[in-house]
Design an enzyme around this catalytic site. Sequence first.
Site, PDB file in Angstrom:
ATOM      1  N   GLY A   1       6.840   4.426   8.448  1.00 18.48           N
ATOM      2  CA  GLY A   1       6.031   5.634   8.564  1.00 18.48           C
ATOM      3  C   GLY A   1       6.271   6.292   9.906  1.00 18.48           C
ATOM      4  O   GLY A   1       7.317   6.091  10.533  1.00 18.48           O
ATOM      5  N   SER A   2       5.282   7.042  10.361  1.00 17.48           N
ATOM      6  CA  SER A   2       5.459   7.832  11.578  1.00 17.48           C
ATOM      7  C   SER A   2       5.362   6.943  12.824  1.00 17.48           C
ATOM      8  O   SER A   2       4.748   5.870  12.794  1.00 17.48           O
ATOM      9  CB  SER A   2       4.381   8.913  11.633  1.00 17.48           C
ATOM     10  OG  SER A   2       3.115   8.291  11.698  1.00 17.48           O
ATOM     11  N   THR A   3       5.909   7.437  13.914  1.00 28.26           N
ATOM     12  CA  THR A   3       5.872   6.676  15.167  1.00 28.26           C
ATOM     13  C   THR A   3       4.433   6.486  15.674  1.00 28.26           C
ATOM     14  O   THR A   3       4.077   5.368  16.065  1.00 28.26           O
ATOM     15  CB  THR A   3       6.783   7.353  16.216  1.00 28.26           C
ATOM     16  OG1 THR A   3       8.118   7.349  15.676  1.00 28.26           O
ATOM     17  CG2 THR A   3       6.775   6.617  17.538  1.00 28.26           C
TER      18      THR A   3
ATOM     19  N   LYS B   1       0.835  -1.199   0.000  1.00 28.96           N
ATOM     20  CA  LYS B   1       0.000   0.000   0.000  1.00 28.96           C
ATOM     21  C   LYS B   1       0.870   1.250   0.000  1.00 28.96           C
ATOM     22  O   LYS B   1       1.477   1.607   1.008  1.00 28.96           O
ATOM     23  CB  LYS B   1      -0.914   0.044   1.227  1.00 28.96           C
ATOM     24  CG  LYS B   1      -1.975   1.134   1.056  1.00 28.96           C
ATOM     25  CD  LYS B   1      -2.615   1.569   2.335  1.00 28.96           C
ATOM     26  CE  LYS B   1      -1.820   2.562   3.108  1.00 28.96           C
ATOM     27  NZ  LYS B   1      -1.561   3.839   2.411  1.00 28.96           N
TER      28      LYS B   1
ATOM     29  N   CYS C   1      14.030  10.160   7.341  1.00 32.48           N
ATOM     30  CA  CYS C   1      13.905   9.733   8.743  1.00 32.48           C
ATOM     31  C   CYS C   1      15.211   9.749   9.516  1.00 32.48           C
ATOM     32  O   CYS C   1      15.224   9.991  10.707  1.00 32.48           O
ATOM     33  CB  CYS C   1      13.311   8.334   8.777  1.00 32.48           C
ATOM     34  SG  CYS C   1      14.222   7.188   7.721  1.00 32.48           S
TER      35      CYS C   1
ATOM     36  N   GLU D   1       9.620   0.569  10.850  1.00 34.60           N
ATOM     37  CA  GLU D   1      10.670   1.578  10.623  1.00 34.60           C
ATOM     38  C   GLU D   1      10.009   2.930  10.804  1.00 34.60           C
ATOM     39  O   GLU D   1       9.210   3.342   9.966  1.00 34.60           O
ATOM     40  CB  GLU D   1      11.221   1.464   9.186  1.00 34.60           C
ATOM     41  CG  GLU D   1      11.831   0.121   8.844  1.00 34.60           C
ATOM     42  CD  GLU D   1      13.197  -0.087   9.461  1.00 34.60           C
ATOM     43  OE1 GLU D   1      13.658   0.802  10.206  1.00 34.60           O
ATOM     44  OE2 GLU D   1      13.780  -1.139   9.216  1.00 34.60           O
TER      45      GLU D   1
ATOM     46  N   GLU E   1      10.300  15.066  15.952  1.00 38.19           N
ATOM     47  CA  GLU E   1      10.704  14.976  14.548  1.00 38.19           C
ATOM     48  C   GLU E   1       9.958  16.060  13.768  1.00 38.19           C
ATOM     49  O   GLU E   1       8.729  16.068  13.734  1.00 38.19           O
ATOM     50  CB  GLU E   1      10.331  13.592  13.995  1.00 38.19           C
ATOM     51  CG  GLU E   1      10.784  13.403  12.568  1.00 38.19           C
ATOM     52  CD  GLU E   1      10.394  12.050  11.997  1.00 38.19           C
ATOM     53  OE1 GLU E   1       9.205  11.680  12.093  1.00 38.19           O
ATOM     54  OE2 GLU E   1      11.269  11.372  11.448  1.00 38.19           O
TER      55      GLU E   1
ATOM     56  N   ALA F   1       1.624   6.187  13.956  1.00 39.00           N
ATOM     57  CA  ALA F   1       0.974   5.138  13.143  1.00 39.00           C
ATOM     58  C   ALA F   1       1.613   3.784  13.445  1.00 39.00           C
ATOM     59  O   ALA F   1       0.916   2.759  13.536  1.00 39.00           O
ATOM     60  CB  ALA F   1       1.096   5.469  11.659  1.00 39.00           C
ATOM     61  N   GLY F   2       2.926   3.768  13.654  1.00 36.45           N
ATOM     62  CA  GLY F   2       3.621   2.519  13.989  1.00 36.45           C
ATOM     63  C   GLY F   2       3.108   1.924  15.287  1.00 36.45           C
ATOM     64  O   GLY F   2       2.916   0.712  15.399  1.00 36.45           O
TER      65      GLY F   2
HETATM   66  P1  NAD Z   1       2.338   8.089   8.209  1.00 37.36           P
HETATM   67  O1  NAD Z   1       2.628   7.225   9.379  1.00 37.36           O
HETATM   68  O2  NAD Z   1       1.297   9.113   8.338  1.00 37.36           O
HETATM   69  O3  NAD Z   1       1.940   7.188   6.948  1.00 37.36           O
HETATM   70  C1  NAD Z   1       2.773   6.182   6.450  1.00 37.36           C
HETATM   71  C2  NAD Z   1       1.947   5.153   5.710  1.00 37.36           C
HETATM   72  O4  NAD Z   1       1.114   4.455   6.633  1.00 37.36           O
HETATM   73  C3  NAD Z   1       0.985   5.741   4.677  1.00 37.36           C
HETATM   74  O5  NAD Z   1       0.905   4.828   3.602  1.00 37.36           O
HETATM   75  C4  NAD Z   1      -0.337   5.808   5.443  1.00 37.36           C
HETATM   76  O6  NAD Z   1      -1.450   5.782   4.590  1.00 37.36           O
HETATM   77  C5  NAD Z   1      -0.256   4.556   6.285  1.00 37.36           C
HETATM   78  N1  NAD Z   1      -0.967   4.579   7.563  1.00 37.36           N
HETATM   79  C6  NAD Z   1      -1.101   5.608   8.424  1.00 37.36           C
HETATM   80  N2  NAD Z   1      -1.760   5.204   9.531  1.00 37.36           N
HETATM   81  C7  NAD Z   1      -2.020   3.890   9.378  1.00 37.36           C
HETATM   82  C8  NAD Z   1      -2.666   2.907  10.190  1.00 37.36           C
HETATM   83  N3  NAD Z   1      -3.164   3.186  11.388  1.00 37.36           N
HETATM   84  N4  NAD Z   1      -2.747   1.636   9.710  1.00 37.36           N
HETATM   85  C9  NAD Z   1      -2.221   1.319   8.509  1.00 37.36           C
HETATM   86  N5  NAD Z   1      -1.620   2.212   7.690  1.00 37.36           N
HETATM   87  C10 NAD Z   1      -1.515   3.485   8.133  1.00 37.36           C
HETATM   88  O7  NAD Z   1       3.759   8.733   7.816  1.00 37.36           O
HETATM   89  P2  NAD Z   1       4.094   9.756   6.648  1.00 37.36           P
HETATM   90  O8  NAD Z   1       3.791  11.128   7.104  1.00 37.36           O
HETATM   91  O9  NAD Z   1       3.518   9.281   5.372  1.00 37.36           O
HETATM   92  O10 NAD Z   1       5.699   9.556   6.564  1.00 37.36           O
HETATM   93  C11 NAD Z   1       6.590  10.259   7.332  1.00 37.36           C
HETATM   94  C12 NAD Z   1       7.059   9.427   8.525  1.00 37.36           C
HETATM   95  O11 NAD Z   1       7.709   8.234   8.081  1.00 37.36           O
HETATM   96  C13 NAD Z   1       8.099  10.153   9.346  1.00 37.36           C
HETATM   97  O12 NAD Z   1       7.805  10.006  10.707  1.00 37.36           O
HETATM   98  C14 NAD Z   1       9.390   9.439   9.010  1.00 37.36           C
HETATM   99  O13 NAD Z   1      10.395   9.520   9.973  1.00 37.36           O
HETATM  100  C15 NAD Z   1       8.932   8.052   8.798  1.00 37.36           C
HETATM  101  N6  NAD Z   1       9.926   7.297   8.008  1.00 37.36           N
HETATM  102  C16 NAD Z   1      10.665   6.319   8.618  1.00 37.36           C
HETATM  103  C17 NAD Z   1      11.648   5.647   7.912  1.00 37.36           C
HETATM  104  C18 NAD Z   1      12.479   4.569   8.561  1.00 37.36           C
HETATM  105  O14 NAD Z   1      13.035   3.751   7.841  1.00 37.36           O
HETATM  106  N7  NAD Z   1      12.590   4.525   9.871  1.00 37.36           N
HETATM  107  C19 NAD Z   1      11.858   5.953   6.583  1.00 37.36           C
HETATM  108  C20 NAD Z   1      11.109   6.952   5.996  1.00 37.36           C
HETATM  109  C21 NAD Z   1      10.113   7.615   6.719  1.00 37.36           C
END
Ligand code: NAD
Length: 481
Positions: free
Chosen positions: A231-233, A179, A289, A253, A388, A235-236
């Site tokens: 993605g973001s912490t 996705k 990130c 990640e 962040e 959401a993680g």
């Molecule tokens: P985000 O968490 O908002 O979204 C990331 C992805 O997750 C998107 O595809 C989104 O649609 C999906 N998503 C969001 N909430 C979800 C949920 N509850 N269940 C399932 N899917 C969900 O993050 P963003 O704003 O798109 O990206 C930026 C973030 O990603 C920053 O915090 C950045 O540090 C992090 N990031 C981490 C790494 C790493 O390897 N550690 C690499 C790149 C980006």
Amino acid sequence: MHLRHERLYIGGAWRRPATDRLITPVNPSTGEPLGSVPEAVEEDVDTAVRAAREAFDAPGGWAAWEPEQRAEVMERFADELDARAEDIATAVSSQNGMPISIAKQLEVGYPSAVLRYYAGLARTTRFTEIRAGLLGGSVEVRKVPAGVVAAIVPWNYPQVLSMFKIAPAMAAGCTVVLKPSPEAVLDSFVVAEAAEAAGVPAGVLNFVPGGREAGAHLVSHPQVDKVAFTGSTPAGRAIAEVCGRLLRPVTLELGGKSAGIVLDDAVLDPAAVGEDLVRATFTNNGQTCFLSTRILAPRSRYAEVVDLFTSLARSLPVGDALDERTLIGPLVTAAQRERVEGYIAKGRAEGARLTTGGGRPAGHDRGWFIEPTVFADVDNRSVLAQEEIFGPVLCVLPYDDVDDAVRLANDSDFGLGGTVWTADPERGAAVARRVHTGTIGVNRYLPDPIAPFGGVKGSGLGRELGPEGLQAYLRTQSLYC
Ligand code: NAD
């Protein structure tokens, strides 16, 4: 490159989506719409998971292929991606604002190298080992593919972060439903075309561009065996809770706020180290990130370090992401720029000293641009140093001695990356070993495909890349014979 798509790539075919809902990505350099693709909804996710399940479970299917056969398909896939490099780089830069020169270094070439690396690992990994039993007989220890993988990626490096998941999953024999984030979807259609042209078997790779709801549905789908999320912490954490309840393996990640420790012997000649410093602190407009956005400087050289980063920030050409001269493009969305501006306002309110930037650059009325920004005299416990920001904003903090620098570096809720800058690489490595992060560099930072990448604390769980990244897509079965 097609900017308009009407079908989704699911089960090896271009299928009509369940609804007529559309995702309409916008060019952040201009604010203009770029095109449209179908938005995958829960029903499309169900279709994709079913296709991945069938491809995985079929007798003689992908999971049962010899690793050598899988490797050949993966190498053809890498070739097909390379053949589309121009389209992919343009798609990424025009959707997320990544300067095209960076997209050409990191979003093409690197993902196909990761794919070839894992094709090589598929060939050399011992998936089965026979051990003499302590209690008589023998035991066959088997590494078998984990199953159907739900892969969810953000917009900032859509290609690299997708391939960090697709490549080890394919090498292991897993099937994938990926996705992409709604802000960066067009490039995923080029990847689907490459997979189709390479003869990746039907159902092995499926793409469901959609938002959080589609992502949440995918994560908790009963037919999914493993989740890989970047993605973001916040959401993680939400995803980890779901996976905890389901006892479903998950790799996370997440965000970062890494320290760049400048030692007292560091060579700070911009002609010698300027490029490496900028790469480690500002890459992709600060939307990376692992960037070292908390610069720790010895008190004896504090003013000099503040001046250096101030002049480096001022020297970076800001402009349209598709212009080859641009080093700082726009932020991905208007909302992201507002968020970053909110942090700049907080920094000022907290009493930090703005040495450059802080506003919108002159001459860029369209698009979501922000000036490269540096704050000095920042307290490590302040919002500016702890959260962040995900934009081109650095803070520079003074430290007393090396112990103090290590203490400040580790005084963070995150633990993803970091750097140490020194004339003595041995000394730098000794300091780097004391920092609690998943990765760290001395006088440079670039994740290498052979080395595990990931974080500790709020930066995530598990590792991608390297042989460790393959293990995340395998489960172990012991067969007593
Ligand atoms: P985000 O968490 O908002 O979204 C990331 C992805 O997750 C998107 O595809 C989104 O649609 C999906 N998503 C969001 N909430 C979800 C949920 N509850 N269940 C399932 N899917 C969900 O993050 P963003 O704003 O798109 O990206 C930026 C973030 O990603 C920053 O915090 C950045 O540090 C992090 N990031 C981490 C790494 C790493 O390897 N550690 C690499 C790149 C980006």
